[in-house]
Design a protein around this motif. Structure first.
Motif, PDB file in Angstrom:
ATOM      1  N   CYS A 199       0.893  -1.120   0.263  1.00 38.90           N
ATOM      2  CA  CYS A 199       0.101   0.085   0.037  1.00 38.90           C
ATOM      3  C   CYS A 199       0.838   1.399   0.118  1.00 38.90           C
ATOM      4  N   CYS A 214      -5.908   5.858   4.522  1.00 42.11           N
ATOM      5  CA  CYS A 214      -6.880   5.756   3.493  1.00 42.11           C
ATOM      6  C   CYS A 214      -8.269   5.877   4.231  1.00 42.11           C
ATOM      7  N   THR A 271      -8.073   1.389  -1.321  1.00 43.17           N
ATOM      8  CA  THR A 271      -7.635   0.058  -0.420  1.00 43.17           C
ATOM      9  C   THR A 271      -8.694  -0.710   0.033  1.00 43.17           C
TER      10      THR A 271
END
Length: 862
Positions: free
Chosen positions: A731, A750, A769
């Motif tokens: 990520c 996120c 995500t």
């Protein structure tokens, strides 16, 4: 402890020799076609035959990559190629395409198949699926941890292959469309342009930069596991694979040699195992983007990435010190020799490479200097005090390793045992035995005579029989049984040696089995398989599903079938608005996105019932992929789908196919299965699927082939939406904004906003995500084909799909209604007006613009 296979890359004949000379147990290489490394030199058919003879004579296995997606028109040639490989005694074929694998199992059942890492096998269920298809081995996804691999090994017998060194893809292999969609060069077709190695800027939802300058946010470091050999063996890895078919032979030699030494050392003395600093330094010197153990210990966060540069770093040499005229003083951190290559990281202007032609030490020129000394060097004009210097090429190391595969004297030799028997009046007999037990005998053409002056003795026999020249053999042991003083002409002794060695060579080569039926049988079978009458048809008994007929929609006025409309959504709210707007089918994503709620069994049952009332259906999806540690959760989720009354489940990977069979469920194949040809549809029909979404990399011409040739299985094409171009276990948000490092908890940026990556052209790629912290990079441009629905309807597709998993409810409602209205207008007088108006409104909903995907351009051909 079983000895693992060390497999090295061979992009050309020289690299092949380098790999074998350096101790590889196996090499993998590609031909001039159907190969995921089209940029390598590769091998034509004669080259493959020569490579097989060269490797097999030296006891080395050869695997050939046929690891791209194949169009229908390519399948006959690809199968002919597989037949050639099987007849040539190849040890295995690495494949990605399910259609090719399906044909190979039917027509070439003895040919060993290896599942490519492009098949994205991340769990035990995926391995089991390939096992039941008859695969010999699978190359596991590079994102797996040691715990993942160990858990898979405990459940399967199939050979497990893992990458241990070399370049890493940022995306899960086989799931990347970035190069394909932005430049037409498909990684699934062997043409990846590596846009992940370019610089990007992390921006917020409004497009404002969150960092000072662009960096290589998608560029990974290189995988390095020399010190993890014990862990990989303990986890159950069968074969250790070095990446690098695009690398030069010197790279192959250095890296293969290092892993050979380390593996053998560990097997000989596990308790005393260690990797020497010199071994690490050699491997780093030949090429590195900085090193990482990858995902072996889980997500490494920022330590996976090489943000500063995407190319070779070399070894740190020192910093530019004080200037002396045209030279700079540098205190060396590594040895330096005349001819070495340097990369100076200048303060302004990036990186500048030079070759060292002169080294001065204490006022005099020297050919080399050891670490710890201070030398004067000529550096680029832009150099400033403090600039870092890296040694990117070591001339001595390169010369040393080149000798190992260019000089026959340096080549490792197969030890032979020879026995000579002779007596006057009879031919001299020679027996030769290799370590594998291959045994040959030869006799002189003339009888041995009584020696009057120079009888044969051990010294003479050793000298003559040991003259093995450029062959891969050496005389290890000689036994002589001579009755009295005998002699034969030395020329006859030499002929005897040559005859025996050639016979041994042929015996060694023939010991590698051919794996094909007769040519006539093969060609007859291929003709049947590639004609409609020979195809595997869809199952005749289908699970009854409310609102599902498995057939195209009503016939429009111009005689073509009007497809029905499906919408893929990310949550329950999106499903409700899609159904309300007229979707005939809703796919409910298997991933749970950050910020979205999980639907429980009651919520799912309510959605299924709502769809039934509208004559539609809700099809829940298993995750696009999952690791073994998530398998329990995935199975529990599948059981919830069953309890909620879902009768059709969407799957996107081999593991999902296996679970459907385990639970006796009907399924629909999603586009990440990369269905690129009709035979792949057959393979999935044989697996029990009741429909398939085709690859978004197909163009209209290729899609038309499905209409006339596909088995009786409903097919779907994606016509609208923003596709994820990358799916990654790493990520970017967590690494750059969330402080994600090994052992540290991400602060979850996120959940606080939406972000994107801006490229050098100013395009912003939205990112998202899921709850498993996987990272999705989306196409900034939205696919829109609403004004081309008439042409698409002519393809005979049962369904067309809107991809809207990451979209808000308002968007889903409006776009679904646009397509429903457009489909209704097909074949009417209002068709042109309605489609044109829908296209204008859809384009207005896409602020970054629209794309036609690959429908009209296709990917660049192989």
């Amino acid at each position: 402890m079983n000895k693992p296979e060390l497999m090295a890359p061979a992009g050309n004949q020289e690299a092949l020799k380098a790999a074998i000379a350096s101790g590889a147990d196996a090499v993998y290489l590609g031909g001039r076609q159907f190969n995921a490394r089209a940029g390598a030199d590769n091998f034509d058919r004669d080259g493959i035959l020569a490579a097989l003879d060269y490797a097999h004579e030296r006891g080395c296995r050869v695997y050939v990559t046929v690891n791209i997606l194949l169009a229908d028109r390519e399948l006959p040639a690809a199968m002919d190629y597989l037949y050639f490989l099987g007849a040539a005694r190849v040890d295995g074929v690495i494949v990605q395409d399910l259609g090719l694998a399906h044909l190979a199992r039917r027509l070439l059942p003895e040919l060993p198949l290896i599942g490519s890492t492009q098949m994205t096998v991340t769990n035990a269920a995926g391995v089991k699926y390939l096992e039941q298809l008859g695969f010999k081995r699978v190359v596991l996804a590079r994102e797996l941890s040691l715990d993942d691999i160990r858990a898979i090994r405990e459940q399967v017998e199939l050979e497990l292959e893992a990458f241990v060194h070399g370049a890493l893809c940022f995306s899960y292999s086989g799931q990347c469309l970035l190069s394909s969609m932005i430049g037409g060069r498909s990684g699934n077709r062997g043409r990846c342009a590596q846009p992940c190695r370019l610089a990007y800027t992390l921006v917020d939802e409004a497009g404002h930069p969150l960092e000072a300058k662009p960096e290589h946010l998608l560029s990974t470091r290189d995988l390095y596991t020399l010190d993890r050999i014990p862990d990989l063996l303990a986890a159950g890895v069968t074969a250790f694979k070095i990446e690098g078919r695009l690398r030069r032979p010197e790279y192959v030699a250095v890296v293969t040699r290092a892993y050979r030494r380390v593996i053998d050392r560990y097997l000989a003395d596990p308790r005393g195992f260690a990797v020497s600093p010199a071994e690490r330094a050699e491997v780093a010197q030949i090429f590195n983007r900085d090193f990482t153990p990858g995902y072996l210990d889980g997500d490494p966060g920022v330590e996976l990435m090489g943000y500063g540069r995407p190319s070779n770093r070399g070894l740190y040499l020192g910093r530019a010190g004080r200037r002396q005229g045209e030279r700079w003083l540098v205190r060396l951190e590594a040895p330096l020799r005349r001819g070495d290559g340097l990369d100076v990281w200048v303060s302004r202007g990036g990186h500048q490479g030079i070759v060292v032609h002169h080294i001065w030490q204490e006022g005099r020129e020297v050919p080399q200097a050891p670490p710890g000394t201070t030398v004067a060097l000529e550096l680029p004009p832009a150099t400033r005090p403090g600039d870092r210097i890296f040694k990117t090429s070591d001339v001595e190391l390169l010369e040393e390793v080149r000798r190992t595969y260019t000089s026959p004297r340096e080549e490792p030799r197969v030890p032979l045992t020879m026995a000579v028997r002779g007596r006057p009046g009879y031919p001299l007999e020679l027996e030769v035995v290799d370590p594998g037990g291959n045994r040959v005998q030869a006799r002189t053409a003339v009888a041995a005579a009584v020696a009057k002056r120079h009888p044969l003795d051990m010294a003479t026999l050793t000298a003559q029989l040991g003259r093995l020249g450029n062959t891969p053999y050496r005389l290890d042991r000689l036994v002589a049984h001579l009755e009295g003083p005998v002699m034969v002409p030395l020329s006859e002794l030499n002929r005897l040696r040559r005859e025996a060695i050639e016979e041994l060579r042929q015996k060694r080569l023939s010991s590698w089995p051919q794996r094909v039926p007769s040519p006539e049988s093969f060609r007859a079978g291929l003709e049947v398989c590639l004609t409609p009458r020979g195809r595997v048809q869809a199952p005749t008994t289908k699970t009854t599903i409310t609102g599902y007929t498995g057939l195209p929609g009503p016939v429009a006025g111009n005689g073509y079938h009007r497809p029905r409309l499906a919408v893929a959504v990310g949550d329950g709210e999106g499903a409700r608005v899609a159904l309300a707007a007229g979707a005939g089918r809703v796919y409910l994503a298997g991933e749970i996105w950050q910020g979205k709620e999980t639907l429980d069994t009651g919520d799912l049952r309510e959605l299924v019932a709502l769809a039934g009332e509208k004559g539609a259906e809700v099809i829940p999806a298993l995750p696009r992929l999952w690791h073994e540690k998530e398998a329990g959760r995935v199975k529990k989720r599948l059981e919830q789908f069953m309890e909620a009354g879902a009768r059709l489940i969407m799957v996107a990977n081999p593991g999902g196919l296996e679970l459907l069979q385990e639970y006796h469920l009907a399924g629909w194949g999603d586009y990440p299965l990369n269905v690129f040809n009709v035979t792949a549809v057959e393979a999935l029909a044989a697996a029990g699927l009741q429909g398939v979404t085709l690859s978004p990399e197909l163009n209209l011409e290729q899609l038309r082939e499905f209409k006339s040739r596909a088995p009786g299985l409903p097919l779907e094409g994606i016509v609208h939406g923003s596709l994820p171009l990358i799916v990654s276990a790493h990520c970017v948000l967590g690494a750059r904004l969330g402080g994600k490092k090994p052992g540290q908890v991400c602060t979850a940026p996120c959940r606080r906003g939406r972000y994107g990556l801006k490229d050098r052209l100013g395009l912003v790629f939205p990112v998202a995500t899921d709850r498993q912290c996987r990272f999705y990079l989306y196409n900034p441009k939205e696919m829109c084909l609403v004004d081309h629905l008439a042409a698409i309807a002519g393809l005979g597709l049962a369904w067309i799909r809107i991809e809207a998993r990451e979209k808000p409810p308002g968007y889903i409602r409006r776009v679904t209604a646009l397509y429903r209205e457009a489909l209704a207008a097909l074949g009417t007088r209002e068709e042109s007006r309605v489609l044109g108006a829908a296209a204008r409104e859809a384009e207005a909903l896409a602020p970054a613009g629209i794309t036609r995907g690959h429908y009209f351009r296709g990917v660049i051909d192989v």
